[in-house]
Design a protein around this motif. Structure first.
Motif, PDB file in Angstrom:
ATOM      1  N   SER A  47     -28.999  22.484  18.986  1.00  0.00           N
ATOM      2  CA  SER A  47     -27.733  21.766  18.795  1.00  0.00           C
ATOM      3  C   SER A  47     -26.679  22.277  19.762  1.00  0.00           C
ATOM      4  O   SER A  47     -25.939  21.492  20.361  1.00  0.00           O
ATOM      5  N   ALA A  48     -26.613  23.591  19.914  1.00  0.00           N
ATOM      6  CA  ALA A  48     -25.632  24.183  20.826  1.00  0.00           C
ATOM      7  C   ALA A  48     -25.870  23.709  22.261  1.00  0.00           C
ATOM      8  O   ALA A  48     -24.918  23.425  22.987  1.00  0.00           O
ATOM      9  N   GLU A  49     -27.126  23.600  22.663  1.00  0.00           N
ATOM     10  CA  GLU A  49     -27.440  23.143  24.019  1.00  0.00           C
ATOM     11  C   GLU A  49     -27.021  21.687  24.216  1.00  0.00           C
ATOM     12  O   GLU A  49     -26.459  21.333  25.257  1.00  0.00           O
ATOM     13  N   VAL A  50     -27.283  20.848  23.217  1.00  0.00           N
ATOM     14  CA  VAL A  50     -26.911  19.433  23.302  1.00  0.00           C
ATOM     15  C   VAL A  50     -25.394  19.293  23.417  1.00  0.00           C
ATOM     16  O   VAL A  50     -24.879  18.555  24.263  1.00  0.00           O
ATOM     17  N   VAL A  51     -24.669  20.024  22.573  1.00  0.00           N
ATOM     18  CA  VAL A  51     -23.211  19.947  22.594  1.00  0.00           C
ATOM     19  C   VAL A  51     -22.662  20.479  23.910  1.00  0.00           C
ATOM     20  O   VAL A  51     -21.774  19.873  24.504  1.00  0.00           O
ATOM     21  N   ALA A  52     -23.203  21.578  24.395  1.00  0.00           N
ATOM     22  CA  ALA A  52     -22.747  22.150  25.652  1.00  0.00           C
ATOM     23  C   ALA A  52     -22.906  21.150  26.797  1.00  0.00           C
ATOM     24  O   ALA A  52     -22.017  21.033  27.647  1.00  0.00           O
ATOM     25  N   ASP A 108     -19.722  22.104   9.110  1.00  0.00           N
ATOM     26  CA  ASP A 108     -20.905  21.244   9.045  1.00  0.00           C
ATOM     27  C   ASP A 108     -21.471  21.022  10.445  1.00  0.00           C
ATOM     28  O   ASP A 108     -21.570  19.899  10.917  1.00  0.00           O
ATOM     29  N   GLN A 109     -21.872  22.125  11.072  1.00  0.00           N
ATOM     30  CA  GLN A 109     -22.290  22.045  12.476  1.00  0.00           C
ATOM     31  C   GLN A 109     -23.457  21.095  12.707  1.00  0.00           C
ATOM     32  O   GLN A 109     -23.492  20.385  13.707  1.00  0.00           O
ATOM     33  N   ALA A 110     -24.399  21.047  11.796  1.00  0.00           N
ATOM     34  CA  ALA A 110     -25.568  20.192  11.996  1.00  0.00           C
ATOM     35  C   ALA A 110     -25.174  18.719  12.065  1.00  0.00           C
ATOM     36  O   ALA A 110     -25.740  17.950  12.841  1.00  0.00           O
ATOM     37  N   MET A 111     -24.201  18.328  11.285  1.00  0.00           N
ATOM     38  CA  MET A 111     -23.757  16.931  11.286  1.00  0.00           C
ATOM     39  C   MET A 111     -22.711  16.668  12.354  1.00  0.00           C
ATOM     40  O   MET A 111     -22.365  15.525  12.616  1.00  0.00           O
ATOM     41  N   GLY A 112     -22.202  17.708  12.976  1.00  0.00           N
ATOM     42  CA  GLY A 112     -21.103  17.556  13.908  1.00  0.00           C
ATOM     43  C   GLY A 112     -21.478  17.187  15.325  1.00  0.00           C
ATOM     44  O   GLY A 112     -20.609  16.813  16.104  1.00  0.00           O
ATOM     45  N   VAL A 113     -22.757  17.244  15.673  1.00  0.00           N
ATOM     46  CA  VAL A 113     -23.168  16.987  17.056  1.00  0.00           C
ATOM     47  C   VAL A 113     -22.693  15.611  17.515  1.00  0.00           C
ATOM     48  O   VAL A 113     -22.110  15.475  18.593  1.00  0.00           O
ATOM     49  N   CYS A 170     -13.391  23.822  19.336  1.00  0.00           N
ATOM     50  CA  CYS A 170     -14.269  23.934  18.172  1.00  0.00           C
ATOM     51  C   CYS A 170     -15.635  24.477  18.553  1.00  0.00           C
ATOM     52  O   CYS A 170     -16.207  25.303  17.844  1.00  0.00           O
ATOM     53  N   PHE A 171     -16.150  24.019  19.682  1.00  0.00           N
ATOM     54  CA  PHE A 171     -17.454  24.499  20.126  1.00  0.00           C
ATOM     55  C   PHE A 171     -17.422  25.991  20.436  1.00  0.00           C
ATOM     56  O   PHE A 171     -18.337  26.726  20.066  1.00  0.00           O
ATOM     57  N   GLU A 172     -16.380  26.425  21.088  1.00  0.00           N
ATOM     58  CA  GLU A 172     -16.270  27.859  21.391  1.00  0.00           C
ATOM     59  C   GLU A 172     -16.275  28.694  20.115  1.00  0.00           C
ATOM     60  O   GLU A 172     -16.853  29.770  20.084  1.00  0.00           O
ATOM     61  N   LEU A 173     -15.652  28.196  19.074  1.00  0.00           N
ATOM     62  CA  LEU A 173     -15.604  28.912  17.802  1.00  0.00           C
ATOM     63  C   LEU A 173     -16.927  28.847  17.041  1.00  0.00           C
ATOM     64  O   LEU A 173     -17.276  29.791  16.333  1.00  0.00           O
ATOM     65  N   ALA A 174     -17.657  27.751  17.189  1.00  0.00           N
ATOM     66  CA  ALA A 174     -18.845  27.523  16.362  1.00  0.00           C
ATOM     67  C   ALA A 174     -20.174  27.810  17.049  1.00  0.00           C
ATOM     68  O   ALA A 174     -21.186  27.966  16.371  1.00  0.00           O
ATOM     69  N   LYS A 175     -20.201  27.882  18.367  1.00  0.00           N
ATOM     70  CA  LYS A 175     -21.493  27.932  19.065  1.00  0.00           C
ATOM     71  C   LYS A 175     -22.358  29.114  18.655  1.00  0.00           C
ATOM     72  O   LYS A 175     -23.583  29.001  18.621  1.00  0.00           O
ATOM     73  N   ARG A 179     -16.942  13.008   4.604  1.00  0.00           N
ATOM     74  CA  ARG A 179     -16.040  13.632   5.577  1.00  0.00           C
ATOM     75  C   ARG A 179     -16.448  13.315   7.004  1.00  0.00           C
ATOM     76  O   ARG A 179     -15.599  13.169   7.883  1.00  0.00           O
ATOM     77  N   HIS A 180     -17.752  13.164   7.248  1.00  0.00           N
ATOM     78  CA  HIS A 180     -18.209  12.802   8.594  1.00  0.00           C
ATOM     79  C   HIS A 180     -17.668  11.435   8.988  1.00  0.00           C
ATOM     80  O   HIS A 180     -17.124  11.266  10.087  1.00  0.00           O
ATOM     81  N   ARG A 181     -17.789  10.445   8.097  1.00  0.00           N
ATOM     82  CA  ARG A 181     -17.270   9.102   8.399  1.00  0.00           C
ATOM     83  C   ARG A 181     -15.757   9.143   8.544  1.00  0.00           C
ATOM     84  O   ARG A 181     -15.188   8.483   9.405  1.00  0.00           O
ATOM     85  N   TRP A 182     -15.101   9.934   7.702  1.00  0.00           N
ATOM     86  CA  TRP A 182     -13.656  10.058   7.781  1.00  0.00           C
ATOM     87  C   TRP A 182     -13.256  10.644   9.135  1.00  0.00           C
ATOM     88  O   TRP A 182     -12.330  10.159   9.784  1.00  0.00           O
ATOM     89  N   CYS A 183     -13.973  11.649   9.583  1.00  0.00           N
ATOM     90  CA  CYS A 183     -13.668  12.247  10.892  1.00  0.00           C
ATOM     91  C   CYS A 183     -13.888  11.238  12.016  1.00  0.00           C
ATOM     92  O   CYS A 183     -13.130  11.219  12.984  1.00  0.00           O
TER      93      CYS A 183
END
Length: 114
Positions: free
Chosen positions: A105-110, A67-72, A93-98, A41-45
């Motif tokens: 991970s949250a800091e990197v994405v932010a 799959d937050q860990a793989m989503g960064v 998505c980040f607002e919903l998942a953070k 699913r990651h490659r598909w995304c």
């Protein structure tokens, strides 16, 4: 195909400069990519984002929620282009998942998003 074979297929397709909408739709229907394991699913995304397959954006959203860990990396892909719709998807998505993400991970994405 087995999951490892699907990962290989999708990685090869990611190397292609363009894929048509019918090709993406056929891949999705044939291999039920949204039902596969996280690696597939990651490659598909990644393909969805790269080729701006907008009708499948809900699959990207689901992946980023589940799959937050793989989503960064995927957040970065959504932000790289100048596509406002993809950037808005990433921020939503980040607002919903953070709150469920680990702190680093949250800091990197932010940093990527804002």
């Amino acid at each position: 195909l087995l999951p490892d074979q699907l990962v290989l297929l999708l990685e090869r397709l990611l190397e292609e400069k363009t894929l048509t909408l019918p090709t993406l739709q056929t891949l999705q229907r044939t291999y039920h990519l949204h039902e596969q394991d996280a690696e597939v699913r990651h490659r598909w995304c990644e393909l969805i984002v790269k080729h701006k397959y907008t009708s499948a954006y809900e699959q990207v959203e689901r992946f980023l929620q589940e799959d937050q860990a793989m989503g960064v990396y995927l957040y970065g892909e959504l932000m790289v282009g100048e596509d406002a719709r993809q950037q808005q998807l990433a921020r939503r998505c980040f607002e919903l998942a953070k709150g469920q993400m680990d702190r680093s991970s949250a800091e990197v994405v932010a940093e990527m998003l804002f």
